[in-house]
Design a protein around this motif. Sequence first.
Motif, PDB file in Angstrom:
ATOM      1  N   PHE A  19       0.836  -1.207   0.000  1.00 10.36           N
ATOM      2  CA  PHE A  19       0.000   0.000   0.000  1.00 10.36           C
ATOM      3  C   PHE A  19       0.869   1.253   0.000  1.00 10.36           C
ATOM      4  O   PHE A  19       2.018   1.231   0.435  1.00 10.36           O
ATOM      5  N   GLY A  20       0.260   2.343  -0.489  1.00 11.79           N
ATOM      6  CA  GLY A  20       0.970   3.618  -0.522  1.00 11.79           C
ATOM      7  C   GLY A  20       2.236   3.513  -1.354  1.00 11.79           C
ATOM      8  O   GLY A  20       2.258   2.861  -2.397  1.00 11.79           O
ATOM      9  N   THR A  21       3.288   4.138  -0.853  1.00 13.02           N
ATOM     10  CA  THR A  21       4.557   4.132  -1.602  1.00 13.02           C
ATOM     11  C   THR A  21       5.572   3.219  -0.915  1.00 13.02           C
ATOM     12  O   THR A  21       6.757   3.519  -0.860  1.00 13.02           O
ATOM     13  N   HIS A  22       5.089   2.100  -0.356  1.00  3.45           N
ATOM     14  CA  HIS A  22       5.974   1.206   0.406  1.00  3.45           C
ATOM     15  C   HIS A  22       6.733   0.205  -0.452  1.00  3.45           C
ATOM     16  O   HIS A  22       7.922  -0.023  -0.237  1.00  3.45           O
ATOM     17  N   ALA A  23       6.045  -0.446  -1.407  1.00  3.27           N
ATOM     18  CA  ALA A  23       6.663  -1.577  -2.110  1.00  3.27           C
ATOM     19  C   ALA A  23       7.781  -1.152  -3.057  1.00  3.27           C
ATOM     20  O   ALA A  23       8.791  -1.861  -3.192  1.00  3.27           O
ATOM     21  N   ALA A  24       7.630  -0.002  -3.710  1.00  2.00           N
ATOM     22  CA  ALA A  24       8.625   0.418  -4.717  1.00  2.00           C
ATOM     23  C   ALA A  24      10.026   0.632  -4.130  1.00  2.00           C
ATOM     24  O   ALA A  24      11.015   0.150  -4.709  1.00  2.00           O
ATOM     25  N   PRO A  25      10.175   1.340  -2.984  1.00  2.00           N
ATOM     26  CA  PRO A  25      11.535   1.496  -2.438  1.00  2.00           C
ATOM     27  C   PRO A  25      12.170   0.160  -2.047  1.00  2.00           C
ATOM     28  O   PRO A  25      13.372  -0.028  -2.204  1.00  2.00           O
ATOM     29  N   LEU A  26      11.340  -0.776  -1.552  1.00  3.93           N
ATOM     30  CA  LEU A  26      11.865  -2.092  -1.193  1.00  3.93           C
ATOM     31  C   LEU A  26      12.380  -2.811  -2.445  1.00  3.93           C
ATOM     32  O   LEU A  26      13.468  -3.403  -2.431  1.00  3.93           O
ATOM     33  N   LEU A  27      11.617  -2.732  -3.529  1.00  5.55           N
ATOM     34  CA  LEU A  27      12.061  -3.350  -4.787  1.00  5.55           C
ATOM     35  C   LEU A  27      13.330  -2.670  -5.304  1.00  5.55           C
ATOM     36  O   LEU A  27      14.251  -3.344  -5.793  1.00  5.55           O
ATOM     37  N   ASN A  28      13.417  -1.353  -5.187  1.00  9.85           N
ATOM     38  CA  ASN A  28      14.629  -0.635  -5.629  1.00  9.85           C
ATOM     39  C   ASN A  28      15.866  -1.137  -4.886  1.00  9.85           C
ATOM     40  O   ASN A  28      16.928  -1.342  -5.482  1.00  9.85           O
ATOM     41  N   LEU A  29      15.698  -1.322  -3.557  1.00  7.68           N
ATOM     42  CA  LEU A  29      16.830  -1.800  -2.758  1.00  7.68           C
ATOM     43  C   LEU A  29      17.205  -3.228  -3.160  1.00  7.68           C
ATOM     44  O   LEU A  29      18.390  -3.562  -3.303  1.00  7.68           O
ATOM     45  N   VAL A  30      16.206  -4.072  -3.371  1.00  8.24           N
ATOM     46  CA  VAL A  30      16.442  -5.456  -3.787  1.00  8.24           C
ATOM     47  C   VAL A  30      17.180  -5.495  -5.132  1.00  8.24           C
ATOM     48  O   VAL A  30      18.140  -6.256  -5.314  1.00  8.24           O
ATOM     49  N   LYS A  31      16.732  -4.669  -6.068  1.00  9.21           N
ATOM     50  CA  LYS A  31      17.391  -4.646  -7.394  1.00  9.21           C
ATOM     51  C   LYS A  31      18.850  -4.212  -7.272  1.00  9.21           C
ATOM     52  O   LYS A  31      19.735  -4.736  -7.961  1.00  9.21           O
ATOM     53  N   ARG A  32      19.095  -3.247  -6.395  1.00 13.88           N
ATOM     54  CA  ARG A  32      20.463  -2.769  -6.203  1.00 13.88           C
ATOM     55  C   ARG A  32      21.345  -3.899  -5.646  1.00 13.88           C
ATOM     56  O   ARG A  32      22.490  -4.102  -6.085  1.00 13.88           O
ATOM     57  N   LEU A  33      20.808  -4.626  -4.668  1.00 12.82           N
ATOM     58  CA  LEU A  33      21.536  -5.769  -4.111  1.00 12.82           C
ATOM     59  C   LEU A  33      21.737  -6.858  -5.165  1.00 12.82           C
ATOM     60  O   LEU A  33      22.803  -7.471  -5.250  1.00 12.82           O
ATOM     61  N   ALA A  34      20.690  -7.083  -5.976  1.00 11.98           N
ATOM     62  CA  ALA A  34      20.737  -8.149  -6.988  1.00 11.98           C
ATOM     63  C   ALA A  34      21.805  -7.885  -8.044  1.00 11.98           C
ATOM     64  O   ALA A  34      22.465  -8.812  -8.521  1.00 11.98           O
ATOM     65  N   VAL A  35      21.986  -6.626  -8.397  1.00 15.74           N
ATOM     66  CA  VAL A  35      23.027  -6.258  -9.378  1.00 15.74           C
ATOM     67  C   VAL A  35      24.414  -6.468  -8.757  1.00 15.74           C
ATOM     68  O   VAL A  35      25.335  -6.980  -9.392  1.00 15.74           O
ATOM     69  N   ALA A  36      24.539  -6.073  -7.479  1.00 16.51           N
ATOM     70  CA  ALA A  36      25.841  -6.185  -6.801  1.00 16.51           C
ATOM     71  C   ALA A  36      26.194  -7.635  -6.476  1.00 16.51           C
ATOM     72  O   ALA A  36      27.377  -7.965  -6.337  1.00 16.51           O
ATOM     73  N   ALA A  37      25.169  -8.504  -6.333  1.00 19.66           N
ATOM     74  CA  ALA A  37      25.422  -9.900  -5.951  1.00 19.66           C
ATOM     75  C   ALA A  37      24.588 -10.839  -6.814  1.00 19.66           C
ATOM     76  O   ALA A  37      23.560 -11.357  -6.389  1.00 19.66           O
ATOM     77  N   PRO A  38      25.011 -11.051  -8.066  1.00 21.35           N
ATOM     78  CA  PRO A  38      24.211 -11.861  -9.003  1.00 21.35           C
ATOM     79  C   PRO A  38      24.029 -13.314  -8.568  1.00 21.35           C
ATOM     80  O   PRO A  38      23.151 -14.005  -9.078  1.00 21.35           O
ATOM     81  N   HIS A  39      24.849 -13.795  -7.612  1.00 16.59           N
ATOM     82  CA  HIS A  39      24.720 -15.184  -7.158  1.00 16.59           C
ATOM     83  C   HIS A  39      23.582 -15.354  -6.150  1.00 16.59           C
ATOM     84  O   HIS A  39      23.213 -16.481  -5.823  1.00 16.59           O
ATOM     85  N   ILE A  40      23.022 -14.245  -5.654  1.00 20.04           N
ATOM     86  CA  ILE A  40      21.934 -14.327  -4.662  1.00 20.04           C
ATOM     87  C   ILE A  40      20.593 -14.305  -5.395  1.00 20.04           C
ATOM     88  O   ILE A  40      20.366 -13.478  -6.276  1.00 20.04           O
ATOM     89  N   THR A  41      19.691 -15.215  -5.004  1.00 23.71           N
ATOM     90  CA  THR A  41      18.327 -15.225  -5.553  1.00 23.71           C
ATOM     91  C   THR A  41      17.417 -14.422  -4.628  1.00 23.71           C
ATOM     92  O   THR A  41      17.441 -14.611  -3.403  1.00 23.71           O
ATOM     93  N   PHE A  42      16.623 -13.522  -5.219  1.00 21.95           N
ATOM     94  CA  PHE A  42      15.648 -12.737  -4.457  1.00 21.95           C
ATOM     95  C   PHE A  42      14.243 -13.107  -4.920  1.00 21.95           C
ATOM     96  O   PHE A  42      13.910 -12.943  -6.105  1.00 21.95           O
ATOM     97  N   SER A  43      13.427 -13.619  -4.011  1.00 21.22           N
ATOM     98  CA  SER A  43      12.024 -13.928  -4.309  1.00 21.22           C
ATOM     99  C   SER A  43      11.162 -12.853  -3.655  1.00 21.22           C
ATOM    100  O   SER A  43      11.150 -12.724  -2.427  1.00 21.22           O
ATOM    101  N   PHE A  44      10.477 -12.074  -4.495  1.00 26.93           N
ATOM    102  CA  PHE A  44       9.753 -10.886  -4.046  1.00 26.93           C
ATOM    103  C   PHE A  44       8.260 -11.210  -3.911  1.00 26.93           C
ATOM    104  O   PHE A  44       7.576 -11.446  -4.903  1.00 26.93           O
ATOM    105  N   PHE A  45       7.765 -11.249  -2.674  1.00 32.06           N
ATOM    106  CA  PHE A  45       6.380 -11.637  -2.399  1.00 32.06           C
ATOM    107  C   PHE A  45       5.536 -10.394  -2.125  1.00 32.06           C
ATOM    108  O   PHE A  45       5.852  -9.597  -1.232  1.00 32.06           O
ATOM    109  N   ASN A  46       4.441 -10.272  -2.881  1.00 29.28           N
ATOM    110  CA  ASN A  46       3.631  -9.048  -2.843  1.00 29.28           C
ATOM    111  C   ASN A  46       2.261  -9.383  -3.441  1.00 29.28           C
ATOM    112  O   ASN A  46       2.097 -10.436  -4.075  1.00 29.28           O
TER     113      ASN A  46
END
Length: 456
Positions: free
Chosen positions: A22-49
């Motif tokens: 809700f609101g503007t909550h999910a987008a910043p979390l996804l932005n942070l996840v994407k940043r981590l995912a680029v820096a650590a391609p060996h880590i799998t991120f499963s985004f539940f929403n």
Amino acid sequence: MGEVQPDHQQQPPHVAVLAFPFGTHAAPLLNLVKRLAVAAPHITFSFFNTAKSNASIFGTNEENGKLDNVNAYNVDDGVPEGYVFTGKRQEDIELFLSVTPQNFKKEIEKIVLETKKNITCLMTDAFLSFAADMAEEMKISWIPLWTAGAVALSAHVYTDLIRDTVGIDPTELQEEPLNFLPGMPSALRVKDLPFEVFGGNIFSRLLHQMGQTVTRATAITMNSFEELDPSVIDDLQAKFKQCLSLGPFNLTSPPSSETDPHGCLPWLHDQKPASVAYVSFGTITTLPPNELTALAEALEESKVVFLWSLKDSQKANLPKGFLNRTSERGKVVPWAPQSQILGHTATGAFVTHCGWNSVLESITGGAPMICRPGFGDQNLNAQLVSNVWGIGIGAKDGKLSKDGVMNALELVLHKEEGGKMREKVLALKELAKQAVGPKGSSTKNFNTLLSVVSMS
């Protein structure tokens, strides 16, 4: 449920990410996840929403920016099939919370079975405090993201102390300074606190639980930078195992495809430096009709050049003939590329609801603010802007009136005091840029977070 086996070190990390949809909550979390995912391609991120929120934040152009190690999964939103909404406030949030955490647990179990990858870490919105118990059950780390500022987080962490000190109805103590809260700026008063601190609605319950639970986190992350609120950050760092300011997110994860369908930027190029008042109250806040009218009258009578992001549904509340009479020096659009506008040399003031993302974009853009806060942390943010950081001015009595807006525009755009605000906001802009630079505090904290997630 996907409990990590003793030999999980042999398996590459698999992070389950739980969003608040809700609101503007999910987008910043996804932005942070994407940043981590680029820096650590060996880590799998499963985004539940929820399906609705996932569709909104992953967008239709996802193929362009899709990362192989970030996968979106839909969870039950709690809305029964064929349900007819009654129009009750926060009804959708109540329904969603009624099915948590079971909706998340169910999908996580499914994905662990499908992928044969156990979950090694939980990253969640801080609102989802049940994740503390989930992480303990699974014997893994929990990393919540607080999407607002450090001062607001402190207010919710210290809610019990606040209630014990001033009660839950502090009518007589509105002017009492908050100096009983560790690290709190001396200019802040009881009246500046979010009303949720004193109870009364669903967010009060959510935030109270969050404040009581979040110190159990392996690390708390937030969209801010340490230099903005140093005394509060120092106290939070003492309270948490790790307190990591990672922002401003609009600098670390700038909008990749922020379009300008209404030609705002070319229009700004034709204006004089620091002459334009940009007006926007975010995607959720709606001004009362009388205040919207007063704002329009002030913009018209002051002869200020303005750019106004206003939903089409709100135009009916504008004074008759306003758009025609102001068309030569005003531009009204249903959507605008806000961060680029605030960073434009022509922008001289930002009339805002003081949502945290907007405040950070104004700081990183170097634009002083005229604050008309709405709900949640916005009143606290407005007080920080005007009375602590000195980079803006609050609306008189918290409401917009024609004379009040005209005086505020005059002060910010033309008076010496407005010039000083601009100097202060530009100094904060420089600190924000340094924080996300190669040796900055936010970059250092991001590397710490990367280690925590990688070693989980």
